[in-house]
Design an enzyme around this catalytic site. Structure first.
Site, PDB file in Angstrom:
ATOM      1  N   ARG A 160       0.837  -1.195   0.000  1.00  0.00           N
ATOM      2  CA  ARG A 160       0.000   0.000   0.000  1.00  0.00           C
ATOM      3  C   ARG A 160       0.874   1.248   0.000  1.00  0.00           C
ATOM      4  O   ARG A 160       1.814   1.364   0.791  1.00  0.00           O
ATOM      5  CB  ARG A 160      -0.927   0.010   1.217  1.00  0.00           C
ATOM      6  CG  ARG A 160      -1.895  -1.162   1.213  1.00  0.00           C
ATOM      7  CD  ARG A 160      -2.852  -1.141   2.369  1.00  0.00           C
ATOM      8  NE  ARG A 160      -3.643  -2.358   2.398  1.00  0.00           N
ATOM      9  CZ  ARG A 160      -4.525  -2.655   3.352  1.00  0.00           C
ATOM     10  NH1 ARG A 160      -4.736  -1.802   4.347  1.00  0.00           N
ATOM     11  NH2 ARG A 160      -5.196  -3.794   3.308  1.00  0.00           N
ATOM     12  N   ARG A 211       2.202   1.045  10.180  1.00  0.00           N
ATOM     13  CA  ARG A 211       1.717   1.442   8.850  1.00  0.00           C
ATOM     14  C   ARG A 211       2.866   1.369   7.852  1.00  0.00           C
ATOM     15  O   ARG A 211       3.596   2.329   7.642  1.00  0.00           O
ATOM     16  CB  ARG A 211       1.129   2.858   8.910  1.00  0.00           C
ATOM     17  CG  ARG A 211       0.225   3.205   7.727  1.00  0.00           C
ATOM     18  CD  ARG A 211      -0.430   4.569   7.909  1.00  0.00           C
ATOM     19  NE  ARG A 211      -1.306   4.600   9.070  1.00  0.00           N
ATOM     20  CZ  ARG A 211      -2.573   4.190   9.071  1.00  0.00           C
ATOM     21  NH1 ARG A 211      -3.099   3.712   7.956  1.00  0.00           N
ATOM     22  NH2 ARG A 211      -3.299   4.264  10.170  1.00  0.00           N
ATOM     23  N   GLU A 220      -6.068  -1.227  15.939  1.00  0.00           N
ATOM     24  CA  GLU A 220      -6.730  -2.150  15.011  1.00  0.00           C
ATOM     25  C   GLU A 220      -5.764  -3.236  14.550  1.00  0.00           C
ATOM     26  O   GLU A 220      -4.618  -2.955  14.187  1.00  0.00           O
ATOM     27  CB  GLU A 220      -7.246  -1.385  13.800  1.00  0.00           C
ATOM     28  CG  GLU A 220      -7.880  -2.268  12.734  1.00  0.00           C
ATOM     29  CD  GLU A 220      -7.817  -1.664  11.337  1.00  0.00           C
ATOM     30  OE1 GLU A 220      -7.827  -2.454  10.377  1.00  0.00           O
ATOM     31  OE2 GLU A 220      -7.716  -0.423  11.223  1.00  0.00           O
ATOM     32  N   SER A 250     -10.102  -5.951  10.454  1.00  0.00           N
ATOM     33  CA  SER A 250     -11.408  -5.391  10.099  1.00  0.00           C
ATOM     34  C   SER A 250     -12.210  -6.479   9.406  1.00  0.00           C
ATOM     35  O   SER A 250     -11.744  -7.063   8.414  1.00  0.00           O
ATOM     36  CB  SER A 250     -11.258  -4.189   9.155  1.00  0.00           C
ATOM     37  OG  SER A 250     -10.856  -3.037   9.852  1.00  0.00           O
ATOM     38  N   ARG A 273       1.180  -6.741  12.786  1.00  0.00           N
ATOM     39  CA  ARG A 273       0.603  -6.163  14.001  1.00  0.00           C
ATOM     40  C   ARG A 273       0.485  -7.208  15.110  1.00  0.00           C
ATOM     41  O   ARG A 273       0.535  -6.874  16.293  1.00  0.00           O
ATOM     42  CB  ARG A 273      -0.743  -5.521  13.686  1.00  0.00           C
ATOM     43  CG  ARG A 273      -0.600  -4.328  12.760  1.00  0.00           C
ATOM     44  CD  ARG A 273      -1.856  -3.485  12.657  1.00  0.00           C
ATOM     45  NE  ARG A 273      -1.638  -2.359  11.746  1.00  0.00           N
ATOM     46  CZ  ARG A 273      -2.443  -1.300  11.641  1.00  0.00           C
ATOM     47  NH1 ARG A 273      -3.530  -1.231  12.404  1.00  0.00           N
ATOM     48  NH2 ARG A 273      -2.167  -0.320  10.804  1.00  0.00           N
TER      49      ARG A 273
END
Length: 427
Positions: free
Chosen positions: A262, A277, A349, A352, A391
């Site tokens: 990303r 990130r 987070e 999701s 994560r």
């Protein structure tokens, strides 16, 4: 995308849903273009019918010897033909603009989604586990990892740039162990594992909603139609694009490992430290394909599968239902799992889990054939992280850290690491 019947017949519902999402999607322009397209189509069909009648009349006039009247009628038909050609061109242009506009209108929130502008309106559904207590000041992973000799940001910057990381030794082994552990756990829960390409074409990204809305966040391979996958959701959900699946085969549950890439174009200045990130990260993804009647049961099952990873690893977390203003573009409802990170003193987070209902299926033409017969219907698609590997590594380092700088390995992972029980700093 939304159905045309929905925004044509219930524009106020769509307006309110977009307002709840705090979306600036161009609904009014879409309604305007749609009205003009339908008007052009109606006029064109009327003129074609008139031309067909005129052609029959011309034949009758010639047959009866009324040549002058027939030639005059041919002239009128030529004018009609010119106007029909103009309308066909206009209708084609409007249809293209409609499609472009439809592709940037987000999904509508489910009625159970809390209404609010951002994450401040998210609703906590439940929590699991107790955050660990320390008799020392817990460190963040960006300090723990380098001290253990397993995490290297400087050399990653040397070979790639910012927002990349190198994992050394047991760090690399732990990343690999987490991937295998997650895949094994999900296969044990009835998922079918699938290994998919790490590059996808533009059509696949459009099918799941990343294109055109989020094209700036993708890595495009110059000179090709290929993009690096931002998530395994894209290739796995598109495996059945354009197909009609038998209802008896539903639900279908797939799990897949991929690296994810990303650009994080819209996140400048956010989470610049550590592994939170990154431009490249590993993830095990879960995808469910369901009937409309069962998709919210499937959302519960999908969320439970992601939770099982954290429970097995003994990591405290909470389940949040995202508000209308915080949900992703394609989602009708999303549960976020947020894991406790003691080094940062907050929940972050880690997964999701979303039900997209028929939003993606309409884009990719994925349908279900009813068991009792009848017209095929659009499937419902769901996806969720099962879970983000990097994560999870962060959570293990921070939650299982010890006063001497070592980190205990959760028991569930030890068989994947040759029985290693602890990560220790280099001598």
């Amino acid at each position: 995308m939304l159905s045309r019947e929905l925004y044509r017949n219930s524009p106020e519902r769509v307006r309110q849903a977009l307002a709840d999402r705090h979306s600036d999607a161009p609904l009014e322009r879409l309604l305007e273009v749609d009205a003009r397209w339908r008007q052009a189509q109606a006029e064109m069909e009327g003129l074609k019918a008139e031309r067909n009648r005129g052609s029959r009349e011309i034949g009758q006039l010639f047959a009866s010897g009324r040549r002058d009247e027939a030639e005059a009628a041919k002239g009128r038909m030529a004018v009609l033909g010119t106007r029909i050609a103009e309308l066909e061109t206009e209708a084609t242009r409007l249809a293209g603009e409609m499609t472009d506009l439809e592709l940037v209108i987000p999904n509508l929130p489910h009625a159970s989604v809390p209404v609010g502008p951002d994450e401040t309106a998210n609703r906590c559904e439940r929590s699991w586990g107790e955050p660990p207590r320390f008799d020392f000041e817990p460190k963040a992973h960006w300090d723990l990892g380098p001290a253990l000799g397993i995490l290297d940001f400087e050399r990653a910057t040397k070979v790639a740039g910012a927002r990349f990381a190198v994992l050394w030794g047991m760090g690399a082994a732990l990343e690999r162990a987490l991937i295998t552990f997650m895949l094994d756990l999900h296969r044990g829960r009835g998922y079918r594992e699938v290994y998919v390409p790490f590059m996808v074409n533009r059509q696949a990204l459009q099918g799941t909603g990343q294109i055109p809305k989020f094209e700036q966040d993708l890595f495009h391979l110059e000179g090709t139609d290929y993009y690096l996958v931002p998530t395994a959701e894209v290739p796995v959900t598109n495996l059945h694009a354009g197909e009609i699946l038998d209802e008896e085969s539903m639900p279908r549950r797939y799990c897949a490992y991929t690296p994810c890439f990303r650009a994080e174009a819209g996140s400048h200045g956010r989470d610049v430290r550590g592994l939170i990130r990154q431009h490249q990260f590993d993830k095990v993804e879960l995808v469910h394909l369901a009937t409309p009647e069962s998709s919210y049961d499937e959302l519960a099952a999908l969320t439970a599968s992601a939770e099982a990873v954290l429970q097995t690893l003994g990591l405290a977390y909470r389940v949040m239902t995202l508000s209308s203003g915080d949900m992703g573009f394609s989602a009708a409802k999303t549960h976020d799992l947020e894991v406790w990170l003691p080094g940062q003193g907050c929940y972050r987070e880690i997964s999701s889990c979303s039900n997209c209902e028929d939003f993606q299926a309409r884009r990719m033409e994925l349908r279900v054939r009813p068991a009792g017969g009848g017209k095929p219907r659009l499937a419902h698609t769901l996806n969720g992280s099962g879970v983000a590997v990097g994560r999870t590594l962060i959570a293990i380092l921070e939650n299982y850290q010890q006063a001497d700088g070592s980190v205990r390995i959760p028991e569930a992972l030890r068989p994947y690491l040759g029985g290693v029980e602890r990560l220790t700093p280099p001598a």
